[in-house]
Design a protein around this motif. Structure first.
Motif, PDB file in Angstrom:
ATOM      1  N   LYS A  32       0.826  -1.281   0.150  1.00  0.00           N
ATOM      2  CA  LYS A  32      -0.092   0.033   0.129  1.00  0.00           C
ATOM      3  C   LYS A  32       0.918   1.278  -0.015  1.00  0.00           C
ATOM      4  O   LYS A  32       0.450   2.491   0.037  1.00  0.00           O
ATOM      5  CB  LYS A  32      -0.950   0.013   1.092  1.00  0.00           C
ATOM      6  N   GLY A  33       2.135   1.039   0.300  1.00  0.00           N
ATOM      7  CA  GLY A  33       2.971   2.207   0.105  1.00  0.00           C
ATOM      8  C   GLY A  33       3.234   3.036   1.515  1.00  0.00           C
ATOM      9  O   GLY A  33       3.966   3.853   1.628  1.00  0.00           O
ATOM     10  N   LYS A  34       2.350   2.358   2.567  1.00  0.00           N
ATOM     11  CA  LYS A  34       2.351   3.224   3.983  1.00  0.00           C
ATOM     12  C   LYS A  34       1.890   2.173   4.989  1.00  0.00           C
ATOM     13  O   LYS A  34       0.987   1.363   4.479  1.00  0.00           O
ATOM     14  CB  LYS A  34       1.911   4.363   3.852  1.00  0.00           C
ATOM     15  N   ILE A  35       2.257   2.442   6.155  1.00  0.00           N
ATOM     16  CA  ILE A  35       1.720   1.419   7.231  1.00  0.00           C
ATOM     17  C   ILE A  35       0.293   1.989   7.836  1.00  0.00           C
ATOM     18  O   ILE A  35       0.123   3.367   7.699  1.00  0.00           O
ATOM     19  CB  ILE A  35       2.846   1.655   8.376  1.00  0.00           C
ATOM     20  N   ASP A  36      -0.384   1.181   7.877  1.00  0.00           N
ATOM     21  CA  ASP A  36      -1.848   1.477   8.357  1.00  0.00           C
ATOM     22  C   ASP A  36      -1.834   2.069   9.798  1.00  0.00           C
ATOM     23  O   ASP A  36      -0.851   1.802  10.335  1.00  0.00           O
ATOM     24  CB  ASP A  36      -2.907   0.218   8.288  1.00  0.00           C
ATOM     25  N   GLY A  37      -2.852   2.849   9.996  1.00  0.00           N
ATOM     26  CA  GLY A  37      -2.932   3.595  11.319  1.00  0.00           C
ATOM     27  C   GLY A  37      -2.916   2.698  12.418  1.00  0.00           C
ATOM     28  O   GLY A  37      -2.292   2.809  13.627  1.00  0.00           O
ATOM     29  N   ARG A  38      -3.296   1.563  12.294  1.00  0.00           N
ATOM     30  CA  ARG A  38      -3.665   0.605  13.659  1.00  0.00           C
ATOM     31  C   ARG A  38      -2.207  -0.220  13.861  1.00  0.00           C
ATOM     32  O   ARG A  38      -1.576   0.201  14.803  1.00  0.00           O
ATOM     33  CB  ARG A  38      -4.586  -0.514  13.145  1.00  0.00           C
ATOM     34  N   SER A  39      -1.376  -0.322  12.718  1.00  0.00           N
ATOM     35  CA  SER A  39       0.008  -1.084  12.893  1.00  0.00           C
ATOM     36  C   SER A  39       0.780  -0.021  13.593  1.00  0.00           C
ATOM     37  O   SER A  39       1.753  -0.100  14.220  1.00  0.00           O
ATOM     38  CB  SER A  39       0.451  -1.394  11.485  1.00  0.00           C
ATOM     39  N   GLN A  40       0.766   1.170  13.059  1.00  0.00           N
ATOM     40  CA  GLN A  40       1.554   2.282  13.427  1.00  0.00           C
ATOM     41  C   GLN A  40       1.184   2.556  15.111  1.00  0.00           C
ATOM     42  O   GLN A  40       2.311   2.884  15.735  1.00  0.00           O
ATOM     43  CB  GLN A  40       1.292   3.953  12.805  1.00  0.00           C
ATOM     44  N   GLU A  41      -0.029   2.631  15.306  1.00  0.00           N
ATOM     45  CA  GLU A  41      -0.095   2.859  16.948  1.00  0.00           C
ATOM     46  C   GLU A  41       0.346   1.724  17.688  1.00  0.00           C
ATOM     47  O   GLU A  41       0.777   1.925  18.659  1.00  0.00           O
ATOM     48  CB  GLU A  41      -1.885   3.010  17.032  1.00  0.00           C
ATOM     49  N   ILE A  42       0.085   0.455  17.181  1.00  0.00           N
ATOM     50  CA  ILE A  42       0.705  -0.644  17.837  1.00  0.00           C
ATOM     51  C   ILE A  42       2.183  -0.512  18.042  1.00  0.00           C
ATOM     52  O   ILE A  42       2.785  -0.931  19.149  1.00  0.00           O
ATOM     53  CB  ILE A  42       0.123  -2.070  17.298  1.00  0.00           C
ATOM     54  N   GLN A  43       2.881  -0.218  16.992  1.00  0.00           N
ATOM     55  CA  GLN A  43       4.429  -0.237  16.931  1.00  0.00           C
ATOM     56  C   GLN A  43       4.740   0.960  18.182  1.00  0.00           C
ATOM     57  O   GLN A  43       5.589   0.770  18.843  1.00  0.00           O
ATOM     58  CB  GLN A  43       4.891   0.403  15.568  1.00  0.00           C
ATOM     59  N   ARG A  44       4.100   2.109  18.151  1.00  0.00           N
ATOM     60  CA  ARG A  44       4.511   3.162  19.106  1.00  0.00           C
ATOM     61  C   ARG A  44       4.121   2.501  20.633  1.00  0.00           C
ATOM     62  O   ARG A  44       4.862   2.705  21.482  1.00  0.00           O
ATOM     63  CB  ARG A  44       3.621   4.306  18.761  1.00  0.00           C
ATOM     64  N   LEU A  45       2.919   1.646  20.703  1.00  0.00           N
ATOM     65  CA  LEU A  45       2.802   1.123  21.942  1.00  0.00           C
ATOM     66  C   LEU A  45       4.153   0.183  22.484  1.00  0.00           C
ATOM     67  O   LEU A  45       4.582   0.257  23.798  1.00  0.00           O
ATOM     68  CB  LEU A  45       1.481   0.270  22.000  1.00  0.00           C
ATOM     69  N   ILE A  46       4.084  -0.638  21.522  1.00  0.00           N
ATOM     70  CA  ILE A  46       5.341  -1.764  21.783  1.00  0.00           C
ATOM     71  C   ILE A  46       6.668  -1.010  22.319  1.00  0.00           C
ATOM     72  O   ILE A  46       7.256  -1.182  23.167  1.00  0.00           O
ATOM     73  CB  ILE A  46       5.628  -2.583  20.720  1.00  0.00           C
ATOM     74  N   GLY A  47       7.191   0.256  21.433  1.00  0.00           N
ATOM     75  CA  GLY A  47       8.296   0.935  21.893  1.00  0.00           C
ATOM     76  C   GLY A  47       8.156   1.610  23.019  1.00  0.00           C
ATOM     77  O   GLY A  47       9.160   1.525  23.861  1.00  0.00           O
ATOM     78  N   ARG A  48       6.897   2.207  23.500  1.00  0.00           N
ATOM     79  CA  ARG A  48       6.804   2.643  24.745  1.00  0.00           C
ATOM     80  C   ARG A  48       6.949   1.911  25.757  1.00  0.00           C
ATOM     81  O   ARG A  48       7.597   2.200  26.901  1.00  0.00           O
ATOM     82  CB  ARG A  48       5.292   3.593  24.877  1.00  0.00           C
ATOM     83  N   ALA A  49       6.565   0.605  25.674  1.00  0.00           N
ATOM     84  CA  ALA A  49       6.565  -0.540  26.827  1.00  0.00           C
ATOM     85  C   ALA A  49       7.869  -0.940  26.987  1.00  0.00           C
ATOM     86  O   ALA A  49       8.455  -1.013  28.125  1.00  0.00           O
ATOM     87  CB  ALA A  49       5.432  -1.507  26.341  1.00  0.00           C
TER      88      ALA A  49
END
Length: 190
Positions: A32-49
């Motif tokens: 799709k050429g970009k990460i979807d919003g759900r995946s982006q939010e989860i990536q940020r959550l994992i990084g914060r954790a």
């Protein structure tokens, strides 16, 4: 971090559901050429954790990337990814220490996560997909091994919930996280 003249390091994550992790094929984000919003939010959550579990100064001027690829999805992928990411981070730190790149372990706490929810008026732990879509209340808990919350994500799905229901969900989630922390410790010893 080195290029920004920051003395500490950084922990970040990538999260992706592989094409056949769900019942119907999920298209790869890259197509799709970009990460979807759900995946982006989860990536940020994992990084914060993960960053909540480690002394970034102790990591040195490096970035540690934690890859979280979902092979089979049946609910709770973000919480499973966080729990697995902590094991991966611990293994990466152990490797850096064995190579002499870190003098001491910068990890201060274990981290695990669970999903909980109210389904048919009962609190449930580790919701599968069918339970998740039927839940009146859906919540994700991320905690450290000292029993402190890192993040709470909860919502009434077209419903409200009481303080007593919240307390029962938190108690159930804490008990589940305690079990996961023990399983992580056992895996890291083996």
């Amino acid at each position: 971090m080195k290029e920004q003249n920051v003395t500490g390091g950084w922990i970040t994550a990538e999260y992706s559901m592989l094409p056949y992790s769900t019942l119907q094929r999920k298209q790869r984000d890259i197509s799709k050429g970009k990460i979807d919003g759900r995946s982006q939010e989860i990536q940020r959550l994992i990084g914060r954790a993960m960053r909540a579990a480690i002394d970034l100064e102790g990591v040195g001027q490096r970035t540690i990337w934690v890859d979280c690829d979902v092979l089979q999805a049946d609910g709770g992928t973000r919480t499973a990814a966080i729990t697995g990411a902590y094991v991966a981070l611990s293994l990466a730190v152990q490797k850096l220490m064995s190579q002499g790149k870190l003098a001491k372990n910068p990890i201060s706490h274990g981290v695990a996560a669970v999903s909980v929810g109210m389904v048919d008026g009962k609190p449930l732990l580790d919701l599968c997909y069918t339970e998740d879509v039927a839940a009146a209340v859906d919540m994700n808990l991320v905690m450290n091994s000292d029993g402190q919350f890192i993040e709470l994500q909860g919502t009434g799905e077209e419903a409200t919930f009481s303080q007593d229901e919240l307390a029962s969900l938190l108690a159930l989630g804490k008990a589940g996280i305690k079990q996961l922390l023990a399983a992580q410790a056992a895996a890291l010893k083996g």
